[in-house]
Every structure is written in C-alpha cells, then in structure tokens.
Scaffold this motif. Structure first.
Motif, short mmCIF file in Angstrom:
data_model
loop_
_atom_site.label_atom_id
_atom_site.label_comp_id
_atom_site.label_asym_id
_atom_site.label_seq_id
_atom_site.Cartn_x
_atom_site.Cartn_y
_atom_site.Cartn_z
N GLY A 1 0.80 -1.21 0.00
CA GLY A 1 0.00 0.00 0.00
C GLY A 1 0.83 1.26 0.00
N LEU B 1 1.17 4.23 -2.67
CA LEU B 1 0.73 5.57 -2.25
C LEU B 1 1.90 6.56 -2.29
CD1 LEU B 1 -1.84 6.98 -1.31
CD2 LEU B 1 -1.16 6.51 1.04
N THR C 1 -6.26 3.27 1.02
CA THR C 1 -5.08 2.59 1.55
C THR C 1 -5.09 2.54 3.07
OG1 THR C 1 -3.77 3.28 -0.36
CG2 THR C 1 -2.56 2.62 1.61
N THR D 1 -9.60 -2.63 -2.40
CA THR D 1 -8.37 -1.86 -2.64
C THR D 1 -8.02 -1.79 -4.13
OG1 THR D 1 -7.05 -3.85 -2.28
CG2 THR D 1 -7.40 -2.42 -0.39
#
Length: 257
Positions: A95, A99, A178, A248
């Motif tokens: 994640g 990100l 996230t 997700t």
C-alpha cells in the motif's frame, strides 16, 4: 433640570466612548488573523486549483507515513511469528509503495518539496519495534501502526472534504482507501488495544458527545428502514462489500516524469 441634562450628557459620552472602543473588536473579528485570512495568505494558485498549507502538509504526511510504515511492514514480514501480523505487514509494504509513488507524482506536479527520512518520533517507533521480539513485538506493531493510521485517517477526511485542488483531492481519495485497508488488516490481528485508543482520544477531545441515552436493558422501538420511493430504476450499486472487507482495487497512475 440642568443637573439631569449634565448627567445625561456624561452618560451619552461614556456610551459613545465604549462604542468606539468596541467597534474595532466586532467589526474586524472576522478579518485579520482568522482562519479565512490564514487560508488566503498561505494558498497559492496552480492549474489544478488553489493549493493551501493544509494541502501541502497532507502531502508531506503521506510521504512521512510511507517512510516509516513501509520498513515497519517489511520488518513484520521477516520477523513476526504469526501469519496475521505478516499479512498486515504485506499490506503496509504494498500500500505505501503505491501511495508513495502517487504522492511523489503529485508533489512533482505541484512543486512541493518532500522529506527523505521519517521524523524523530517515527524513527523512535522503528527503533522500539526493532528492540522487541515475540508477542511483545506483535503487540507493539499492531498498536503503534493502528494508532498512527487512525490519526492520519481523520486528516485524510478533512483534506478530502475541504481541498480545492484536484490533485490533492484524488490523492486523498487514494489515501483513504489505503489507510482503511491497513486499519482493517491491523485490527484483524486481534491485538489492537481499543481501550487505549479511545482513552487517548478522549484526553484531547474538546466537544461533548451527543446522541441517544445509554441503553437501559429494554429493547428500543425498531426504526423504520430508509427506503426509496417513486421511480426505482436504479443503475448504481452499494459501494461497501461484506462487513469487514475493503476494496483496494484502484487504477494505476503513471510515474512522475
């Protein structure tokens, strides 16, 4: 009569004086030094919309989160005794890698400088995790990371709600997905101390809670379901999946260039 007129003049003069002194207080109360003034003073124009100090702070915090939570996740994969902690670490690494790339791309377009190392506090958390082992390590991992994610979650919501910049708005949407995924995985370990989180939050709360009174042991009247009326030829579907699941899946974004 003259005495009364003199007294009246004195009173009138005092009223005028007090009014003159008070005028600047209320007439300028919503101007210099207020939140609106601070917003305007710290905001710059971009082709994607105004970029505020809060927007820039959000970008930095997303970057900082990845700088310590990604190595924390990597460490959990390699050291944690239990599969649940390893799985949470896996989500942290994947994640935050994604990100962080998105945050760097946005920062490059907006000209915002980002840090290259965690804060002293975040480095202290990493040292604390490195010094622990076994179940102590797992409890520290679950609670340090869950607490950190919970705090940034509120910032994500604030920025997503208030930003006027399209790039920041999209990054906030991505961060929301996230962070919620990571919170879900950390809580799935069964090691999160919710009492500690609630007590810490209560210590800094300023507003009194509102809502229904505490349950008294009797079943309250069942509420009526909220249902549509009229035309019901809907094309959309509910966003949330089954309880406890977080979607997700997100489209990829090109790297900063």
């Amino acid at each position: 009569m003259r005495r009364m007129n003199g007294t009246a003049l004195i009173i009138a003069a005092l009223v005028v004086t007090v009014g003159a002194l008070a005028f600047p207080v209320w007439s300028y109360a919503d101007r210099s030094g207020t939140g609106q003034a601070n917003l305007n003073a710290s905001t710059v124009a971009t082709q994607w919309g105004p970029l505020s100090a809060t927007d820039r702070d959000f970008l930095v915090k997303v970057r900082l989160a990845g700088l310590w939570e990604l190595p924390a996740g990597q460490q959990a994969i390699e050291r944690a005794p239990s599969l649940a902690i390893k799985d949470a670490g896996d989500h942290l690494v994947v994640g935050h890698t994604d990100l962080d790339r998105r945050a760097r791309d946005v920062a490059a377009k907006l000209g915002v400088e980002l840090p290259n190392q965690p804060t002293e506090q975040q480095q202290g958390w990493l040292r604390e995790l490195s010094a622990a082992s076994g179940q102590e390590y797992e409890r520290k991992f679950a609670n340090l990371l869950r607490n950190a994610h919970g705090k940034v979650f509120s910032l994500v919501a604030q920025v997503r709600h208030t930003t006027r910049n399209a790039l920041i708005r999209q990054l906030a949407s991505d961060a929301n997905v996230t962070v919620l995924d990571h919170i879900t995985m950390l809580e799935a370990t069964g090691m999160v101390d919710f009492d500690a989180i609630a007590n810490e939050a209560a210590g800094v709360a300023t507003a009194s809670p509102s809502g229904p009174p505490p349950p008294d042991g009797n079943l309250p009247p069942a509420p009526q379901p909220a249902q549509p009326t009229g035309d019901q030829s809907f094309t959309s579907r509910p966003s949330p999946g089954p309880p406890g699941t977080v979607n997700t899946d997100r489209p990829e974004v090109p790297p900063a260039g």
